[in-house]
Enzyme design. Structure first.
Site, mmCIF file in Angstrom:
data_model
loop_
_atom_site.group_PDB
_atom_site.id
_atom_site.type_symbol
_atom_site.label_atom_id
_atom_site.label_comp_id
_atom_site.label_asym_id
_atom_site.label_seq_id
_atom_site.Cartn_x
_atom_site.Cartn_y
_atom_site.Cartn_z
ATOM 1 N N ALA A 33 0.858 -1.186 0.000
ATOM 2 C CA ALA A 33 0.000 0.000 0.000
ATOM 3 C C ALA A 33 0.900 1.244 0.000
ATOM 4 O O ALA A 33 0.762 2.144 0.841
ATOM 5 C CB ALA A 33 -0.973 -0.002 1.177
ATOM 6 N N HIS A 38 6.728 6.016 1.475
ATOM 7 C CA HIS A 38 7.574 4.919 0.995
ATOM 8 C C HIS A 38 8.456 5.403 -0.162
ATOM 9 O O HIS A 38 9.619 5.017 -0.271
ATOM 10 C CB HIS A 38 6.716 3.750 0.505
ATOM 11 C CG HIS A 38 5.904 3.093 1.577
ATOM 12 N ND1 HIS A 38 4.533 3.196 1.648
ATOM 13 C CD2 HIS A 38 6.275 2.326 2.634
ATOM 14 C CE1 HIS A 38 4.094 2.503 2.678
ATOM 15 N NE2 HIS A 38 5.121 1.977 3.304
ATOM 16 N N GLY A 148 11.070 4.562 8.046
ATOM 17 C CA GLY A 148 10.527 5.908 8.247
ATOM 18 C C GLY A 148 10.588 6.337 9.715
ATOM 19 O O GLY A 148 10.356 5.532 10.621
ATOM 20 N N LYS A 150 8.452 8.156 11.017
ATOM 21 C CA LYS A 150 7.081 8.195 11.559
ATOM 22 C C LYS A 150 6.890 7.081 12.587
ATOM 23 O O LYS A 150 6.219 7.252 13.587
ATOM 24 C CB LYS A 150 6.035 8.057 10.459
ATOM 25 C CG LYS A 150 4.621 8.135 11.031
ATOM 26 C CD LYS A 150 3.564 7.945 9.986
ATOM 27 C CE LYS A 150 3.315 6.520 9.640
ATOM 28 N NZ LYS A 150 2.635 5.704 10.645
ATOM 29 N N ASP A 151 7.483 5.936 12.298
ATOM 30 C CA ASP A 151 7.416 4.812 13.243
ATOM 31 C C ASP A 151 8.671 4.867 14.113
ATOM 32 O O ASP A 151 9.559 4.008 14.009
ATOM 33 C CB ASP A 151 7.311 3.496 12.466
ATOM 34 C CG ASP A 151 6.058 3.457 11.609
ATOM 35 O OD1 ASP A 151 4.965 3.687 12.144
ATOM 36 O OD2 ASP A 151 6.177 3.244 10.394
ATOM 37 N N GLN A 154 9.538 1.847 16.310
ATOM 38 C CA GLN A 154 9.984 0.740 15.449
ATOM 39 C C GLN A 154 11.424 0.967 14.992
ATOM 40 O O GLN A 154 12.254 0.051 15.025
ATOM 41 C CB GLN A 154 9.058 0.624 14.236
ATOM 42 C CG GLN A 154 9.589 -0.273 13.137
ATOM 43 C CD GLN A 154 8.579 -0.505 12.031
ATOM 44 O OE1 GLN A 154 7.662 -1.277 12.205
ATOM 45 N NE2 GLN A 154 8.752 0.140 10.885
ATOM 46 N N VAL A 177 7.020 12.017 5.887
ATOM 47 C CA VAL A 177 6.406 12.852 4.839
ATOM 48 C C VAL A 177 4.991 13.178 5.291
ATOM 49 O O VAL A 177 4.271 12.304 5.800
ATOM 50 C CB VAL A 177 6.376 12.107 3.480
ATOM 51 C CG1 VAL A 177 5.733 12.972 2.405
ATOM 52 C CG2 VAL A 177 7.795 11.696 3.067
ATOM 53 N N SER A 187 -0.241 4.130 5.256
ATOM 54 C CA SER A 187 -1.128 3.281 4.439
ATOM 55 C C SER A 187 -2.527 3.250 5.039
ATOM 56 O O SER A 187 -3.517 3.033 4.345
ATOM 57 C CB SER A 187 -0.577 1.857 4.363
ATOM 58 O OG SER A 187 0.737 1.886 3.891
ATOM 59 N N ARG A 188 -2.608 3.472 6.344
ATOM 60 C CA ARG A 188 -3.915 3.416 7.017
ATOM 61 C C ARG A 188 -4.793 4.621 6.680
ATOM 62 O O ARG A 188 -5.999 4.578 6.871
ATOM 63 C CB ARG A 188 -3.719 3.333 8.533
ATOM 64 C CG ARG A 188 -3.179 1.984 8.974
ATOM 65 C CD ARG A 188 -3.187 1.860 10.493
ATOM 66 N NE ARG A 188 -3.216 0.475 10.901
ATOM 67 C CZ ARG A 188 -2.156 -0.307 11.036
ATOM 68 N NH1 ARG A 188 -0.965 0.181 10.778
ATOM 69 N NH2 ARG A 188 -2.272 -1.567 11.399
HETATM 70 O O1 PAF Z 1 6.757 -0.474 8.951
HETATM 71 C C1 PAF Z 1 6.326 -1.468 8.339
HETATM 72 O O2 PAF Z 1 5.764 -1.370 7.253
HETATM 73 C C2 PAF Z 1 6.509 -2.848 8.955
HETATM 74 O O3 PAF Z 1 6.406 -2.803 10.336
HETATM 75 C C3 PAF Z 1 7.814 -3.547 8.528
HETATM 76 C C4 PAF Z 1 9.037 -2.788 9.010
HETATM 77 C C5 PAF Z 1 7.861 -3.661 7.011
HETATM 78 C C6 PAF Z 1 7.876 -4.954 9.112
HETATM 79 O O4 PAF Z 1 6.803 -5.730 8.682
#
Ligand code: PAF
Length: 290
Positions: A33, A38, A148, A150-151, A154, A177, A187-188
């Site tokens: 998505a 991205h 990114g 944004k996360d 993560q 962005v 994507s959400r």
């Molecule tokens: O950020 C994401 O899209 C996902 O968490 C990732 C890093 C691709 C792992 O599935």
């Protein structure tokens, strides 16, 4: 690219083996998505690497709610076309069976970096992310991997994953962005209806308020959270899951702002959960418009 997505690990490895001598291999792990956020990751990778791989895999291990996994947008054809237009060399789009041929017995557990923010509200989420990212790093064996900002939680966990397991990959964070009203691309976002879309930037506004207050010298975290939360209008479609102020290194909440912090939030807009964060520097002049 000029070829179809690669769906098996064996084919990806063979294709990559022939390319490694050309220079750096970069990977952009995604769940598809794809959007302009991205595209920015891919563009960074394209500038730095001889070979760019985009992985597209909706990882069941990281979904804490089955309906979220089911509803996650999937658009492989359009994603592959976007990758081609951005000069991606290889799209790796494995099936769930290819990635998890057996129920995994081993997985990555994440320590206190996952205790707060999203980790607190999405049990097992970051273990699922870290496990699939480790697998993708092993499969692609890239020199650089792009994620990114944004996360932010993560990104911090992936950096620590690479450090703790001595993975020979450089993890590169790429700025968020945003739409012109501040909404971070995700994507959400495509799940939002028009009324929800109009409400969605309130999360950014709340974080921006915190950033402004920190820049103006406010150090008390309760006060910062109060003024940030006040930016979220009372509306039955909005539910603030958290607004926290954490240390950028270990993602633990701080009580008092003494140095640069991260203000992070998660907001439910209807049935869609959005996250965002902003870095806040104390006593800095005018906050930037990020
Ligand atoms: O950020 C994401 O899209 C996902 O968490 C990732 C890093 C691709 C792992 O599935």
């Amino acid at each position: 690219m000029g070829s179809d997505p690669i769906s098996t690990i064996a084919d990806l490895r063979t294709t990559l083996a022939a390319r490694r001598a050309n220079g750096l291999v970069g990977v952009v792990p995604t769940m598809g998505a794809l959007h302009a956020g991205h595209a920015s990751l891919i563009t960074h990778a394209r500038h730095e690497c001889a070979t760019v791989v985009v992985s597209i895999f909706v990882n069941p291990l990281q979904f804490d709610r089955p309906e979220d996994l089911q509803r996650y947008p999937r658009s492989l054809e359009t994603d592959a076309a976007l990758c081609e237009s951005l000069g991606v060399d290889l799209v790796f789009a494995p099936s769930v069976e290819e990635m998890y041929p057996k129920q995994p017995e081993c997985s990555v557990s994440v320590g206190r970096l996952a205790d707060h923010l999203c980790g607190r509200f999405r049990p097992g989420h970051f273990a699922g992310v870290a496990t699939v990212v480790l697998k993708l790093f092993e499969i692609v064996q890239a020199d650089r991997a792009y994620f990114g900002e944004k996360d932010a939680q993560q990104l911090a966990i992936v950096r620590r994953l690479a450090f703790d397991f001595n993975l020979p990959v450089r993890v590169v964070g790429v700025p968020t962005v945003r739409e012109s009203d501040g909404l971070a691309l995700s994507s959400r976002n495509q799940r939002l209806d028009a009324a929800e879309r109009a409400l969605a930037p309130t999360l950014y506004r709340a974080l921006h308020r915190v950033r402004g207050d920190v820049a103006a010298g406010v150090t008390d975290v309760s006060e910062l959270k109060r003024s940030g939360t006040a930016e979220i209008p009372v509306d039955h479609r909005l539910k603030l899951e958290y607004l926290e102020i954490v240390d950028p290194d270990d993602f633990q909440p701080v009580q008092q702002v003494g140095r640069t912090v991260v203000a992070a939030g998660a907001l439910w807009v209807g049935s869609t959960r959005l996250i965002d964060n902003l870095t806040c520097a104390p006593g800095s002049a005018m906050p930037s418009a990020e």
